[in-house]
Every structure is written in C-alpha cells, then in structure tokens.
Design an enzyme around this catalytic site. Structure first.
Site, PDB file in Angstrom:
ATOM      1  N   GLU A 130       0.805  -1.228   0.000  1.00  0.00           N
ATOM      2  CA  GLU A 130       0.000   0.000   0.000  1.00  0.00           C
ATOM      3  C   GLU A 130       0.842   1.285   0.000  1.00  0.00           C
ATOM      4  O   GLU A 130       0.548   2.228   0.735  1.00  0.00           O
ATOM      5  CB  GLU A 130      -0.968  -0.002   1.188  1.00  0.00           C
ATOM      6  N   ASN A 170       2.142  -5.089  -3.136  1.00  0.00           N
ATOM      7  CA  ASN A 170       0.740  -5.418  -2.878  1.00  0.00           C
ATOM      8  C   ASN A 170      -0.053  -4.136  -2.617  1.00  0.00           C
ATOM      9  O   ASN A 170       0.420  -3.239  -1.917  1.00  0.00           O
ATOM     10  CB  ASN A 170       0.697  -6.320  -1.626  1.00  0.00           C
ATOM     11  N   HIS A 206     -10.435  -6.481  -2.063  1.00  0.00           N
ATOM     12  CA  HIS A 206     -11.498  -6.360  -1.060  1.00  0.00           C
ATOM     13  C   HIS A 206     -12.694  -5.704  -1.757  1.00  0.00           C
ATOM     14  O   HIS A 206     -12.580  -4.586  -2.258  1.00  0.00           O
ATOM     15  CB  HIS A 206     -11.052  -5.474   0.104  1.00  0.00           C
ATOM     16  N   GLU A 235      -6.113 -10.790  -1.208  1.00  0.00           N
ATOM     17  CA  GLU A 235      -6.950 -10.547  -0.019  1.00  0.00           C
ATOM     18  C   GLU A 235      -8.428 -10.539  -0.376  1.00  0.00           C
ATOM     19  O   GLU A 235      -9.199  -9.704   0.099  1.00  0.00           O
ATOM     20  CB  GLU A 235      -6.542  -9.216   0.647  1.00  0.00           C
ATOM     21  N   ASP A 237     -12.227 -10.772  -0.628  1.00  0.00           N
ATOM     22  CA  ASP A 237     -13.469 -10.985   0.123  1.00  0.00           C
ATOM     23  C   ASP A 237     -14.551 -10.126  -0.524  1.00  0.00           C
ATOM     24  O   ASP A 237     -14.253  -9.124  -1.174  1.00  0.00           O
ATOM     25  CB  ASP A 237     -13.328 -10.729   1.639  1.00  0.00           C
TER      26      ASP A 237
HETATM   27  C1  XIL Z   1      -6.254  -6.185   8.307  1.00  0.00           C
HETATM   28  C2  XIL Z   1      -6.609  -7.350   9.193  1.00  0.00           C
HETATM   29  O1  XIL Z   1      -7.521  -8.172   8.544  1.00  0.00           O
HETATM   30  C3  XIL Z   1      -7.204  -6.849  10.492  1.00  0.00           C
HETATM   31  O2  XIL Z   1      -7.374  -7.922  11.417  1.00  0.00           O
HETATM   32  C4  XIL Z   1      -6.300  -5.773  11.117  1.00  0.00           C
HETATM   33  O3  XIL Z   1      -6.941  -5.233  12.244  1.00  0.00           O
HETATM   34  C5  XIL Z   1      -5.991  -4.682  10.110  1.00  0.00           C
HETATM   35  O4  XIL Z   1      -5.418  -5.264   8.962  1.00  0.00           O
HETATM   36  N1  XIL Z   1      -4.937  -4.537   3.666  1.00  0.00           N
HETATM   37  C6  XIL Z   1      -3.942  -5.361   4.107  1.00  0.00           C
HETATM   38  C7  XIL Z   1      -4.196  -6.247   5.276  1.00  0.00           C
HETATM   39  O5  XIL Z   1      -2.887  -5.447   3.478  1.00  0.00           O
HETATM   40  O6  XIL Z   1      -3.036  -6.482   6.037  1.00  0.00           O
HETATM   41  C8  XIL Z   1      -5.277  -5.717   6.155  1.00  0.00           C
HETATM   42  O7  XIL Z   1      -5.562  -6.670   7.179  1.00  0.00           O
HETATM   43  C9  XIL Z   1      -6.501  -5.397   5.347  1.00  0.00           C
HETATM   44  C10 XIL Z   1      -6.206  -4.350   4.303  1.00  0.00           C
END
Ligand code: XIL
Length: 312
Positions: A130, A170, A206, A235, A237
């Site tokens: 990020e 990422n 996401h 990631e 979802d």
């Molecule tokens: C999130 C986790 O799922 C949570 O449990 C934590 O509180 C915050 O981080 N992008 C990412 C992940 O790269 O590491 C993040 O994970 C979600 C967004």
C-alpha cells in the site's frame, strides 16, 4: 463436492486463506477446514511488524512460527505479509525525525530479521504494501520522508539479499482499471525497468462498495503479466450489502472474478480469512458474510462457485 484445494491443484494454481492465529490454536473446525480446503496461507496479522514486535527492537516470532509450521505440516504455499506497511508497526518506529542513514538501517534490519528468518519457508513476500496514495503519488510515510521514493527499491533489494521468496508489491483499489491501478502499474513498470528485484504484484480485491468488473481485473492482470511479473489475488473478500445483494450474487461474483483473474494469468488466489465469523469486514461496516465458509464452517454457494471457476 470437490475441495478448493483439489480444484486448485487441477488448475495448477494456489488457493489460500489469511490465517488468524487465535482461531488456528483454539478451533478444531477452523484448522480442519483450512487444511482440507486450502493449499496456501498468509498470516492475517502475525507477520506485520507491530504484532511481531517485542519491546524496543525485539521480536517475538511465536505466532508467525505457528502459521509457518501449520503450512509445513499440511504442505501449503506460504505468502508472507507484509514487510513494509504504513499501519500496524511499533510506536517507536514512528518518529519522522530520523536521518536517512538511520531510517535505512532500521528498514534493513527489519527486513533482514524477518525475511531472513523465514528463508526457504516463505514462498512469496509482500515486501511493500500500500505505498501508493489514494490521491496519487507515493503515500506520505516516514520511509518516504527520510529516504525519498528510493525506499521502495531498498526494501526489495534488502528482501532479495536474504530471501529466496518471490517478492511482491501489494495494494488495494488497484485491482481493475482505475487511476490507482495505473499508478501501481507505472510504479512496478519503473521498478522492472531499473532492475529492482520485484517478481510480482498482489491485487488485494477487497470488494464491499463498488463491484470491480471482472473484465477489468483480467485486463489489469494481463498488462502486469506482460511486464514479466507474477500476479496474485491476495486478499479477496466480497461483503454482502452494497456490492452484492445476497449469497447467490456473491457466489456469481466470486465465480466471475476468480475465473477472469486466473484465465488472465493470476496463479494464486487468497481469500482474506477462512470463515465469515472471523472476517475483518463486518465489524467495519463493510458488508456481511464475505467469505467462502459460514460461521459454522459450512460451504456457502461462493465455495462451489470458486471450485467451478477453477475447474473450467
Ligand atoms: C487487516 C486485518 O484483517 C485486520 O485484522 C487488522 O486489524 C488490520 O489489517 N490490507 C492489508 C491487510 O494489506 O493487512 C489488512 O488486514 C486489510 C487491508
């Protein structure tokens, strides 16, 4: 019904889940589902600097080790996440007052310590997570402040010094075709052109407000693989609510986006959690029940949809 793991093996891809260490330690259903259905893991939090930190400059690897040992035992591919991130790092790292030399030493020590420890056991690292700001350019962090944009190069170079894993950039909001996806594309193109040791790009995916069109994901995956980079969906979802109305629409989207990404050349797909009971999204108000298994670890329609997408 076929497992995700069987379908992934036939498709020659990895299908993984982000792992919550407490659930891994305490919940038999969680462990069984993870081992049966997935052939890849990432630590949801346990490999981030904050959770790893033990006092000033110390490390406690107990949680991260548990994830890696579980993966070893069940013959799973491991995505390490994440070496450099602007969130979840210890307070003492924070001051934006470091000299360049000091910041550089700190960055190198952290990467050498963590990536070095898991050499040969972590298969892919999210080295920089990020780094692109939502409104363009690189995000303001203490690394950018002290070292300039070159901190990104350094992070990859240090990871390459001590790790034999594939090294990933990422990000979120860069999954399909968007201004941010273009920025990420430009960033990694430039790294590749200058010989910085980046091997791949992770698309977080996401999904909870705007649906990212699967065709746009495919186009993005294609242009990234054309640079010679590997692409992982890291990631995934899909929250029920604004983005999709119900479990059936959720399943359809999972099917379409996984099929599009894999057909375009993504070779690893990781969901951000195993079951709906453990997901980070609902507590944030970002939709409900976003994963492939419900709170009881029963397979949801989205599970079959992903098996189908990988079987076609
Ligand atoms: C999130 C986790 O799922 C949570 O449990 C934590 O509180 C915050 O981080 N992008 C990412 C992940 O790269 O590491 C993040 O994970 C979600 C967004």
């Amino acid at each position: 019904m076929r497992t995700l793991r069987d379908a992934a093996a036939d498709a020659d891809v990895h299908v993984g889940a982000a792992v919550d260490v407490d659930a891994l330690r305490t919940d038999t259903d969680y462990r069984q589902t993870l081992a049966r259905e997935f052939d890849a893991v990432t630590a949801e939090n346990a490999m981030k600097w904050g959770p790893l930190a033990d006092g000033e400059r110390g490390y406690d690897f107990a949680d991260a080790d548990d994830v890696v040992e579980f993966a070893d035992r069940h013959d799973m591919y491991v995505r390490g996440h994440a070496l450099v991130w602007h969130r979840m790092y210890p307070e003492w790292v924070r001051p934006w007052t470091r000299s360049a030399a000091d910041a550089d030493r700190l960055l190198r020590n952290h990467i050498y310590t963590v990536a070095g420890r898991y050499r040969g056991r972590v298969d892919a690292w999210d080295v920089v997570n990020e780094a692109v700001a939502d409104d363009g350019g690189l995000r303001e962090t203490q690394w950018l402040d002290a070292l300039g944009p070159e901190y990104v190069d350094r992070a990859f170079e240090y990871a390459a010094d001590v790790s034999d894993a594939d090294l990933f950039y990422n990000d979120y909001g860069a999954d399909g075709l968007s201004a941010k996806a273009d920025e990420v594309y430009d960033l990694v193109s430039d790294l590749v052109a200058r010989g910085v040791p980046v091997d791949g790009v992770g698309l977080q995916l996401h999904v909870f407000d705007d649906l990212v069109p699967p065709a746009d994901v495919a186009a993005n995956v294609e242009r990234l693989t054309d640079l010679g980079l590997d692409v992982h969906v890291t990631e995934l979802d899909v929250g029920i609510g604004e983005a999709v109305a119900d479990r059936e629409a959720q399943a359809q989207y999972y099917h379409d986006v996984v099929a599009a990404a894999v057909d375009a050349g993504a070779d690893t797909v990781v969901t951000w959690g195993v079951d709906d009971g453990q997901s980070w999204l609902p507590p944030l108000g970002h939709g409900e029940a976003p994963l492939l298994f419900d709170e009881e670890f029963a397979r949801k329609p989205a599970h079959g949809a992903v098996v189908d997408a990988l079987s076609e």
